[in-house]
Design an enzyme around this catalytic site. Structure first.
Site, mmCIF file in Angstrom:
data_model
loop_
_atom_site.group_PDB
_atom_site.id
_atom_site.type_symbol
_atom_site.label_atom_id
_atom_site.label_comp_id
_atom_site.label_asym_id
_atom_site.label_seq_id
_atom_site.Cartn_x
_atom_site.Cartn_y
_atom_site.Cartn_z
ATOM 1 N N ARG A 153 -34.821 -19.244 -20.189
ATOM 2 C CA ARG A 153 -35.808 -19.001 -21.232
ATOM 3 C C ARG A 153 -35.726 -17.499 -21.566
ATOM 4 N NH1 ARG A 153 -42.089 -20.752 -20.696
ATOM 5 N NH2 ARG A 153 -42.279 -18.584 -20.052
ATOM 6 N N LYS A 195 -53.680 -20.318 -20.077
ATOM 7 C CA LYS A 195 -53.217 -21.047 -21.270
ATOM 8 C C LYS A 195 -53.436 -22.553 -21.184
ATOM 9 C CE LYS A 195 -48.431 -21.388 -19.716
ATOM 10 N NZ LYS A 195 -47.176 -20.653 -19.601
#
Ligand SMILES: *Cc1c(COP(=O)(O)O)cnc(C)c1O
Length: 368
Positions: A133, A38
């Site tokens: 998260r 990414k």
């Protein structure tokens, strides 16, 4: 024709050196690597490098990037590492073989999407071990959902469980956290009556328990991006300054920018000071008159001046606007002139932005 600048040079030889090294560290500890692309905005050639260096999965947080990897010929399974949106599940089951999951509603929707497309989709259920998260927060909840997936959702294969640390909550992947993940995995295995294929222990920062020789042997996958692409340049953020990372290259990506002015100027602005180009009040240090070069690249391209590092010895990034970077070159042995090219190493956030900027020409060298 003149080369289009600024240019981001991708050195695939350096990349493959880093990838093989990281995959080797993990292999020695019985761990397979999911190569996370990414930070390069899904550069397909980097995915192919990772595959050839032994990554068992190619992973990204964006489905478009995985689609490009697939189109470029990546053969290993693709792993979606950002918990997917309901609105993209059709694409997820078509493009990816694996995804990370943390919500019951999404799992039920994936069952439908996978069944409709005639697929069996592999999931890794996430455990939130305190970084806050994604992930189920209670062990019992994760175990219950694992059992439900195993028994009721026949188009989903429960491949394993995983965790993410050292992210929004800055929680270190200590031995305790890895042992906790292994304990949750054992609880799932006991409840479903079979072993899990995957226990995914985190990202680059989870190399620390591995370096320390305290990695729980149940952990058999790490999802690694940062340290592979950035090397030791950003060692604090990715690897807490571990010297192990120093064998890696920090020149996988080099930003080349053109000098558009050189001048000797005061270092403290002259006049009544307000705010800078981004509306911030800035403290300027008066270092007297110094030689400065202006580069035709700026914060619109790389973000923050702390995220670029000149290769040229003695050079220092002094300040920048959206389209200009002021380089202090007073202490450089070399003279710089207008038209010269300055090379800069890039940190994680800069690389992420540079690979999305339409102003940047990407040039790849030493491709396979
Ligand atoms: C970004 C990400 C990774 C890779 O992190 P690095 O620090 O770049 O190695 C791994 N897992 C998840 C879930 C991620 O979002």
């Amino acid at each position: 024709m003149a080369k289009k600048r600024p240019t981001l040079i991708v050195n695939h030889e350096n990349l493959r050196h880093n990838m093989s090294t990281v995959v080797g560290w993990c292999r020695d500890a019985g761990i397979d690597v999911a190569g996370v692309i990414k930070v390069t905005t899904g550069l397909a050639s980097a995915a192919l490098d990772y595959e050839s260096c032994g990554a068992k999965w190619i992973a990204s947080s964006r489905i478009e990037q995985l689609a490009r990897a697939k189109e470029a010929g990546v053969k290993v399974p693709l792993l979606m590492i950002r918990v997917p949106m309901l609105s993209e599940l059709d694409e997820v089951v078509k493009i990816c073989d694996y995804s990370l999951q943390s919500s019951f509603d999404t799992l039920k929707a994936i069952q439908e999407a996978a069944a409709k497309n005639g697929k069996v989709h592999n999931v890794i259920l996430m455990a939130d071990l305190g970084d806050l998260r994604e992930g189920f927060f209670e062990k019992e909840e994760l175990v219950d959902i694992a059992v439900y997936v195993e028994n009721n959702l026949d188009s989903i294969h429960l491949a394993g469980i995983g965790t993410n640390l050292g992210c929004v909550g800055s929680v270190k992947p200590t031995k305790e956290k890895m042992d906790m993940l292994a304990d949750w995995a054992e609880a799932v295995e006991e409840a479903i009556g079979r072993p899990l294929e995957i226990v995914s222990g985190g990202a680059t920062s989870s190399l620390i328990p591995l370096f320390d020789g305290v990695m729980n042997p149940k952990v058999n996958m790490l999802r690694i991006g940062a340290v592979t692409f950035i090397g030791p340049l950003e060692d604090i953020r990715t690897c807490y300054g571990r010297e192990e990372a120093e064998v890696l290259s920090d020149e996988c990506f080099i930003l080349e920018a053109e000098v558009i002015e050189t001048n000797t100027k005061p270092t403290h602005p002259i006049g009544e000071l307000g705010v800078d180009a981004s509306g911030k009040v800035v403290k300027y240090v008066d270092r007297g008159r110094r030689r400065r070069a202006i580069l035709a690249v700026g914060r619109a391209d790389y973000g923050d001046i702390d995220d670029i590092v000149p290769v040229l010895e003695g050079a220092e990034v002094a300040m920048a606007s959206g389209d200009h970077t002021i380089l202090d070159i007073e202490d450089c042995k070399e003279q710089l002139r207008v038209g010269d090219i300055v090379r800069l190493k890039v940190k994680y956030s800069a690389l992420m932005r540079l690979t999305t900027s339409e102003n940047i020409t990407i040039e790849e060298i030493n491709r396979q």
